[in-house]
Design a protein around this motif. Structure first.
Motif, short mmCIF file in Angstrom:
data_model
loop_
_atom_site.label_atom_id
_atom_site.label_comp_id
_atom_site.label_asym_id
_atom_site.label_seq_id
_atom_site.Cartn_x
_atom_site.Cartn_y
_atom_site.Cartn_z
N GLN A 51 4.83 -11.35 15.46
CA GLN A 51 4.35 -9.98 15.31
C GLN A 51 4.97 -9.09 16.36
OE1 GLN A 51 3.12 -7.52 13.79
NE2 GLN A 51 0.92 -7.29 14.14
N GLY A 52 4.98 -9.60 17.62
CA GLY A 52 5.49 -8.80 18.71
C GLY A 52 6.84 -9.29 19.17
N GLU A 53 7.67 -8.34 19.52
CA GLU A 53 8.97 -8.68 20.08
C GLU A 53 9.10 -7.96 21.40
OE1 GLU A 53 10.01 -11.16 16.98
OE2 GLU A 53 11.14 -10.79 18.80
N GLU A 54 9.32 -8.73 22.47
CA GLU A 54 9.45 -8.12 23.78
C GLU A 54 10.90 -7.78 24.08
OE1 GLU A 54 7.50 -10.62 23.21
OE2 GLU A 54 5.62 -10.46 24.30
N ASP A 55 11.06 -6.79 24.90
CA ASP A 55 12.38 -6.33 25.30
C ASP A 55 12.29 -5.83 26.74
OD1 ASP A 55 14.04 -3.33 25.11
OD2 ASP A 55 15.13 -5.24 24.96
N PRO A 56 13.16 -6.25 27.67
CA PRO A 56 14.27 -7.17 27.42
C PRO A 56 13.79 -8.62 27.36
CG PRO A 56 14.20 -6.61 29.72
CD PRO A 56 13.10 -5.81 29.07
N GLN A 57 14.67 -9.52 26.99
CA GLN A 57 14.32 -10.94 26.99
C GLN A 57 14.24 -11.46 28.41
OE1 GLN A 57 17.19 -12.92 24.47
NE2 GLN A 57 15.88 -12.69 22.68
N ALA A 58 15.08 -10.93 29.28
CA ALA A 58 15.07 -11.35 30.68
C ALA A 58 15.33 -10.15 31.57
CB ALA A 58 16.12 -12.44 30.92
N PHE B 29 4.04 -11.90 27.95
CA PHE B 29 3.93 -11.86 26.50
C PHE B 29 2.94 -10.79 26.06
CE2 PHE B 29 6.13 -15.80 25.49
CZ PHE B 29 6.04 -16.51 26.67
N CYS B 30 3.27 -10.12 24.98
CA CYS B 30 2.27 -9.28 24.34
C CYS B 30 1.67 -10.07 23.18
CB CYS B 30 2.87 -7.97 23.85
SG CYS B 30 4.07 -8.12 22.51
N ALA B 31 0.45 -9.72 22.82
CA ALA B 31 -0.24 -10.39 21.72
C ALA B 31 -1.03 -9.37 20.93
CB ALA B 31 -1.18 -11.48 22.25
N THR B 32 -0.93 -9.46 19.63
CA THR B 32 -1.68 -8.56 18.75
C THR B 32 -2.52 -9.38 17.78
OG1 THR B 32 0.18 -8.50 17.23
CG2 THR B 32 0.07 -6.75 18.87
N ASP B 33 -3.48 -8.71 17.15
CA ASP B 33 -4.37 -9.40 16.23
C ASP B 33 -3.97 -9.14 14.79
OD1 ASP B 33 -6.97 -7.16 15.41
OD2 ASP B 33 -5.17 -6.67 16.55
N LEU C 256 -4.10 -4.60 21.63
CA LEU C 256 -2.91 -5.31 22.07
C LEU C 256 -3.21 -5.85 23.47
CD1 LEU C 256 0.76 -4.36 21.59
CD2 LEU C 256 -0.03 -4.90 23.90
N GLN C 257 -2.78 -7.07 23.70
CA GLN C 257 -3.02 -7.69 25.01
C GLN C 257 -1.70 -8.12 25.64
OE1 GLN C 257 -6.11 -10.73 24.92
NE2 GLN C 257 -6.92 -9.93 23.01
N TRP C 258 -1.70 -8.18 26.93
CA TRP C 258 -0.56 -8.73 27.69
C TRP C 258 -1.04 -9.95 28.47
CZ3 TRP C 258 4.54 -7.30 27.60
CH2 TRP C 258 4.85 -6.10 26.95
N TYR C 259 -0.15 -10.96 28.48
CA TYR C 259 -0.43 -12.20 29.18
C TYR C 259 0.74 -12.55 30.08
CZ TYR C 259 -4.32 -13.27 26.00
OH TYR C 259 -5.50 -13.23 25.29
N ARG C 260 0.46 -13.31 31.13
CA ARG C 260 1.49 -13.82 32.03
C ARG C 260 1.49 -15.34 31.97
NH1 ARG C 260 -0.41 -12.75 37.24
NH2 ARG C 260 -1.03 -14.93 37.43
N GLN C 261 2.68 -15.92 32.03
CA GLN C 261 2.80 -17.37 32.06
C GLN C 261 3.72 -17.77 33.19
OE1 GLN C 261 4.83 -19.40 28.81
NE2 GLN C 261 3.46 -21.16 29.00
N ALA D 7 -5.98 -10.31 11.43
CA ALA D 7 -7.00 -11.01 10.65
C ALA D 7 -7.40 -12.34 11.31
CB ALA D 7 -6.51 -11.27 9.24
N TYR D 8 -8.05 -12.25 12.44
CA TYR D 8 -8.57 -13.41 13.18
C TYR D 8 -7.49 -14.24 13.85
CZ TYR D 8 -12.67 -12.37 10.39
OH TYR D 8 -13.72 -11.73 9.78
N LYS D 9 -6.24 -13.85 13.76
CA LYS D 9 -5.18 -14.59 14.42
C LYS D 9 -4.59 -13.76 15.53
CE LYS D 9 -3.84 -16.35 9.89
NZ LYS D 9 -2.75 -16.41 8.90
N TYR D 10 -4.30 -14.42 16.65
CA TYR D 10 -3.54 -13.78 17.71
C TYR D 10 -2.07 -14.10 17.48
CZ TYR D 10 -7.91 -13.43 20.42
OH TYR D 10 -9.17 -13.15 20.85
N ILE D 11 -1.24 -13.10 17.47
CA ILE D 11 0.19 -13.30 17.27
C ILE D 11 0.91 -12.87 18.53
CG2 ILE D 11 2.18 -12.82 15.84
CD1 ILE D 11 -0.04 -14.21 14.34
N PHE D 12 1.68 -13.80 19.09
CA PHE D 12 2.38 -13.55 20.35
C PHE D 12 3.84 -13.21 20.11
CE2 PHE D 12 -0.46 -14.71 23.82
CZ PHE D 12 -1.52 -15.26 23.12
N GLY D 13 4.37 -12.40 21.00
CA GLY D 13 5.78 -12.12 20.98
C GLY D 13 6.57 -13.22 21.65
N THR D 14 7.87 -13.02 21.75
CA THR D 14 8.76 -14.04 22.30
C THR D 14 8.84 -14.00 23.82
OG1 THR D 14 10.59 -12.54 21.87
CG2 THR D 14 10.18 -14.25 20.23
#
Lengths: 114, 109
Positions: B3-10, B88-92, B32-37, B94-101
């Protein structure tokens, strides 16, 4: 609270073997989910559950089964492991569904299938 | 599909500089949510922005949301070496969280 726990941390399987990845949470969260993370692919949703007894498929469900007999536990079963299932697996939980609530993640299970 | 595509990749910056990363998504969202890993670890929630909000702050983090462009940005001000991680960004959906790359951020001391 222990939060979200996953076992094992590491696992090596041979092609065709089956195994169960364990996930448990002690926060009384209704929503739980499993993701796999491959290099450069981000997280992809495998299965999710909105409460005990209710599960549904995510983006990449093939080759995996789940069940949710209690609020706390959400195991992921690999039916017949394949090299394509080599990945890092994360379990997550949250109070509610959708994106109204933050997800809490476990530390992950690194799975290698040879 | 993602669902989400982050930019830049690095992204590689010096300590003390600001880091900006962007997320684009495809369908209408509630939030929309942001996460760190950090390397080899699980994701940690940073911030949630609702669809009726345009900007949100949390410490050194500033998130904006433009629903007309289906995009969000995360700004980390005065970056530190400890900010080195993937974001990472994450969006919802229909009950699913979809994360970007994800965006891999490296902060050089």
């Amino acid at each position: 609270n222990a939060g979200v726990t996953q076992t094992p941390k590491f696992q090596v399987l041979k092609t065709g073997q089956s195994m169960t990845l364990q996930c448990a949470q002690d926060m009384n969260h209704e929503y739980m989910s499993w993701y796999r993370q491959d290099p450069g692919m981000g997280l992809r949703l495998i299965h999710y559950s909105v409460g005990a007894g209710i599960t549904d498929q995510g983006e990449v469900p093939n080759g995996y089964n789940v069940s949710r007999s209690t609020t706390e536990d959400f195991p992921l079963r690999l039916l017949s492991a394949a090299p394509s299932q080599t990945s890092v697996y994360f379990c997550a939980s949250s109070f509610g569904t959708g994106a109204n609530y933050e997800q809490y993640f476990g530390p992950g299970t690194r799975l290698t299938v040879t | 599909s993602q669902q989400g595509e982050e930019d830049p990749q690095a992204l590689s910056i010096q300590e003390g500089e600001n880091a900006t990363m962007n997320c684009s998504y495809k369908t209408s969202i509630n939030n929309l949510q942001w996460y760190r890993q950090n390397s080899g670890r699980g994701l940690v929630h940073l911030i949630l922005i609702r669809s009726n909000e345009r900007e949100k702050h949390s410490g050194r983090l500033r998130v904006t949301l433009d629903t007309s462009k289906k995009s969000s940005s995360l700004l980390i001000t005065a970056s530190r070496a400890a900010d080195t991680a993937s974001y990472f960004c994450a969006t919802d959906e229909a009950y699913k969280y979809i994360f970007g790359t994800g965006t891999r951020l490296k902060v050089l001391a």
